[in-house]
Design a protein around this motif. Structure first.
Motif, PDB file in Angstrom:
ATOM      1  N   VAL A  22       1.270  -1.550  -0.231  1.00  0.00           N
ATOM      2  CA  VAL A  22       0.124   0.169  -0.059  1.00  0.00           C
ATOM      3  C   VAL A  22       0.986   1.406  -0.166  1.00  0.00           C
ATOM      4  CG1 VAL A  22      -1.674   1.422   1.483  1.00  0.00           C
ATOM      5  CG2 VAL A  22      -1.854  -1.144   0.900  1.00  0.00           C
ATOM      6  N   LEU A  23       1.648   1.394   0.851  1.00  0.00           N
ATOM      7  CA  LEU A  23       2.631   2.310   1.012  1.00  0.00           C
ATOM      8  C   LEU A  23       3.605   2.422  -0.281  1.00  0.00           C
ATOM      9  CD1 LEU A  23       4.561   4.535   2.592  1.00  0.00           C
ATOM     10  CD2 LEU A  23       6.103   3.296   3.274  1.00  0.00           C
ATOM     11  N   GLN A  24       3.936   1.779  -1.173  1.00  0.00           N
ATOM     12  CA  GLN A  24       4.334   1.758  -2.627  1.00  0.00           C
ATOM     13  C   GLN A  24       3.362   2.031  -3.540  1.00  0.00           C
ATOM     14  OE1 GLN A  24       5.943  -2.225  -2.818  1.00  0.00           O
ATOM     15  NE2 GLN A  24       8.009  -1.455  -2.201  1.00  0.00           N
ATOM     16  N   GLN A  25       2.237   1.941  -3.558  1.00  0.00           N
ATOM     17  CA  GLN A  25       1.475   2.069  -4.156  1.00  0.00           C
ATOM     18  C   GLN A  25       0.947   3.696  -3.970  1.00  0.00           C
ATOM     19  OE1 GLN A  25       0.026   0.071  -6.952  1.00  0.00           O
ATOM     20  NE2 GLN A  25       1.836  -1.233  -5.881  1.00  0.00           N
ATOM     21  N   VAL A  26       1.211   4.360  -2.957  1.00  0.00           N
ATOM     22  CA  VAL A  26       0.623   5.333  -1.787  1.00  0.00           C
ATOM     23  C   VAL A  26       1.841   6.329  -3.143  1.00  0.00           C
ATOM     24  CG1 VAL A  26       0.739   7.272  -0.840  1.00  0.00           C
ATOM     25  CG2 VAL A  26      -1.086   5.317  -0.442  1.00  0.00           C
ATOM     26  N   ALA A  27       2.801   6.117  -2.902  1.00  0.00           N
ATOM     27  CA  ALA A  27       4.071   6.856  -3.726  1.00  0.00           C
ATOM     28  C   ALA A  27       4.110   7.020  -5.072  1.00  0.00           C
ATOM     29  CB  ALA A  27       5.433   6.012  -2.434  1.00  0.00           C
ATOM     30  N   ALA A  28       3.755   5.805  -5.840  1.00  0.00           N
ATOM     31  CA  ALA A  28       3.667   5.885  -7.098  1.00  0.00           C
ATOM     32  C   ALA A  28       2.652   6.428  -7.526  1.00  0.00           C
ATOM     33  CB  ALA A  28       3.223   4.456  -7.503  1.00  0.00           C
ATOM     34  N   ALA A  29       1.863   7.171  -6.772  1.00  0.00           N
ATOM     35  CA  ALA A  29       0.099   7.828  -7.479  1.00  0.00           C
ATOM     36  C   ALA A  29      -0.111   8.617  -6.288  1.00  0.00           C
ATOM     37  CB  ALA A  29      -1.003   6.921  -7.923  1.00  0.00           C
ATOM     38  N   PRO A  30       0.347   9.622  -5.824  1.00  0.00           N
ATOM     39  CA  PRO A  30       0.229  10.647  -4.602  1.00  0.00           C
ATOM     40  C   PRO A  30      -1.761  11.136  -4.937  1.00  0.00           C
ATOM     41  CG  PRO A  30       2.669  10.869  -5.579  1.00  0.00           C
ATOM     42  CD  PRO A  30       1.296   9.954  -6.358  1.00  0.00           C
ATOM     43  N   GLY A  31      -1.715  11.562  -3.745  1.00  0.00           N
ATOM     44  CA  GLY A  31      -3.174  11.849  -3.497  1.00  0.00           C
ATOM     45  C   GLY A  31      -4.662  11.034  -3.748  1.00  0.00           C
ATOM     46  N   GLN A  32      -4.220  10.555  -3.850  1.00  0.00           N
ATOM     47  CA  GLN A  32      -5.296   8.841  -3.965  1.00  0.00           C
ATOM     48  C   GLN A  32      -6.096   9.154  -2.717  1.00  0.00           C
ATOM     49  OE1 GLN A  32      -3.799   5.149  -6.029  1.00  0.00           O
ATOM     50  NE2 GLN A  32      -2.449   5.710  -4.464  1.00  0.00           N
ATOM     51  N   TRP A  33      -7.566   9.154  -2.594  1.00  0.00           N
ATOM     52  CA  TRP A  33      -8.516   8.873  -1.462  1.00  0.00           C
ATOM     53  C   TRP A  33      -8.667   6.677  -1.546  1.00  0.00           C
ATOM     54  CZ3 TRP A  33      -9.881  11.288  -6.386  1.00  0.00           C
ATOM     55  CH2 TRP A  33     -10.845   9.926  -7.367  1.00  0.00           C
ATOM     56  N   ILE A  34      -9.601   6.452  -0.217  1.00  0.00           N
ATOM     57  CA  ILE A  34      -9.442   5.410   0.284  1.00  0.00           C
ATOM     58  C   ILE A  34      -9.851   4.878  -1.359  1.00  0.00           C
ATOM     59  CG2 ILE A  34     -10.587   3.462   1.457  1.00  0.00           C
ATOM     60  CD1 ILE A  34      -7.743   4.897   2.852  1.00  0.00           C
ATOM     61  N   THR A  35     -10.951   4.606  -1.596  1.00  0.00           N
ATOM     62  CA  THR A  35     -11.607   3.974  -3.108  1.00  0.00           C
ATOM     63  C   THR A  35     -10.630   3.497  -4.079  1.00  0.00           C
ATOM     64  OG1 THR A  35     -13.775   4.554  -2.626  1.00  0.00           O
ATOM     65  CG2 THR A  35     -13.591   4.042  -4.897  1.00  0.00           C
ATOM     66  N   ALA A  36      -9.835   4.785  -4.143  1.00  0.00           N
ATOM     67  CA  ALA A  36      -9.359   4.456  -5.546  1.00  0.00           C
ATOM     68  C   ALA A  36      -7.870   3.645  -5.082  1.00  0.00           C
ATOM     69  CB  ALA A  36      -8.147   6.091  -5.687  1.00  0.00           C
ATOM     70  N   LEU A  37      -7.292   4.318  -4.249  1.00  0.00           N
ATOM     71  CA  LEU A  37      -6.647   2.775  -3.527  1.00  0.00           C
ATOM     72  C   LEU A  37      -6.442   1.602  -3.326  1.00  0.00           C
ATOM     73  CD1 LEU A  37      -3.078   2.789  -2.859  1.00  0.00           C
ATOM     74  CD2 LEU A  37      -4.064   3.667  -0.444  1.00  0.00           C
ATOM     75  N   ALA A  38      -7.971   1.041  -3.432  1.00  0.00           N
ATOM     76  CA  ALA A  38      -8.308   0.319  -3.281  1.00  0.00           C
ATOM     77  C   ALA A  38      -8.201  -0.093  -4.683  1.00  0.00           C
ATOM     78  CB  ALA A  38     -10.407  -0.301  -2.467  1.00  0.00           C
ATOM     79  N   GLU A  39      -9.371   0.337  -5.397  1.00  0.00           N
ATOM     80  CA  GLU A  39      -9.012  -0.498  -6.934  1.00  0.00           C
ATOM     81  C   GLU A  39      -6.998  -0.539  -7.152  1.00  0.00           C
ATOM     82  OE1 GLU A  39     -11.390   2.214  -9.090  1.00  0.00           O
ATOM     83  OE2 GLU A  39     -12.412   2.298  -7.908  1.00  0.00           O
TER      84      GLU A  39
END
Length: 144
Positions: A22-39
């Motif tokens: 999850v941390l890697q995905q957050v760093a790869a696409a900053p500014g996501q919200w939970i729903t987008a991060l779940a996708e």
């Protein structure tokens, strides 16, 4: 091998393999919200929210209200989160995804059909998709 990689990643970073992914995905696409991060992580919102909560508690991500939509909270890696990622191994989940990306479309379809049949045979088609390598007790607690 994936379970060993998950244990090694946890020993190296202090994060579960799910949190590291999850941390890697957050760093790869900053500014996501939970729903987008779940996708992005191909899992359910509850599992992602739990991982983000753990990362926020450790100061590795921060939540910021969206300027565009105040109902949304954007998630960003902090300096500490990016520093941890600079030395962290690849998350085992990313290894699985990279392996799937290397398959031909025909092979990927065969894997998909086979895994779908396996899930159906196991009788777990209605269960939400937890994070790969997520702690089972935590998953059960969130489902309850």
């Amino acid at each position: 091998m994936l379970r060993l990689a998950a244990a090694r990643a946890e020993a190296d970073t202090g994060l579960s393999a799910a949190q590291l992914f999850v941390l890697q995905q957050v760093a790869a696409a900053p500014g996501q919200w939970i729903t987008a991060l779940a996708e992005r992580t191909m899992t359910d919102r509850t599992s992602v929210a739990a991982a983000v909560d753990g990362l926020a508690t450790r100061g590795l991500v921060r939540r910021t209200p969206s300027d565009a939509d105040r109902r949304r909270v954007e998630i960003y890696a902090t300096d500490a989160g990016r520093a941890l990622l600079a030395t962290a191994p690849h998350a085992p989940t990313q290894r699985v995804l990279d392996g799937l990306d290397a398959l031909t479309p025909a092979d990927l379809r065969r894997v998909s059909v086979g895994l779908t049949r396996l899930v159906e045979a196991m009788g777990i088609t209605d269960a939400p998709a937890p994070m790969l390598f997520d702690d089972e007790a935590a998953c059960d607690e969130r489902r309850a």
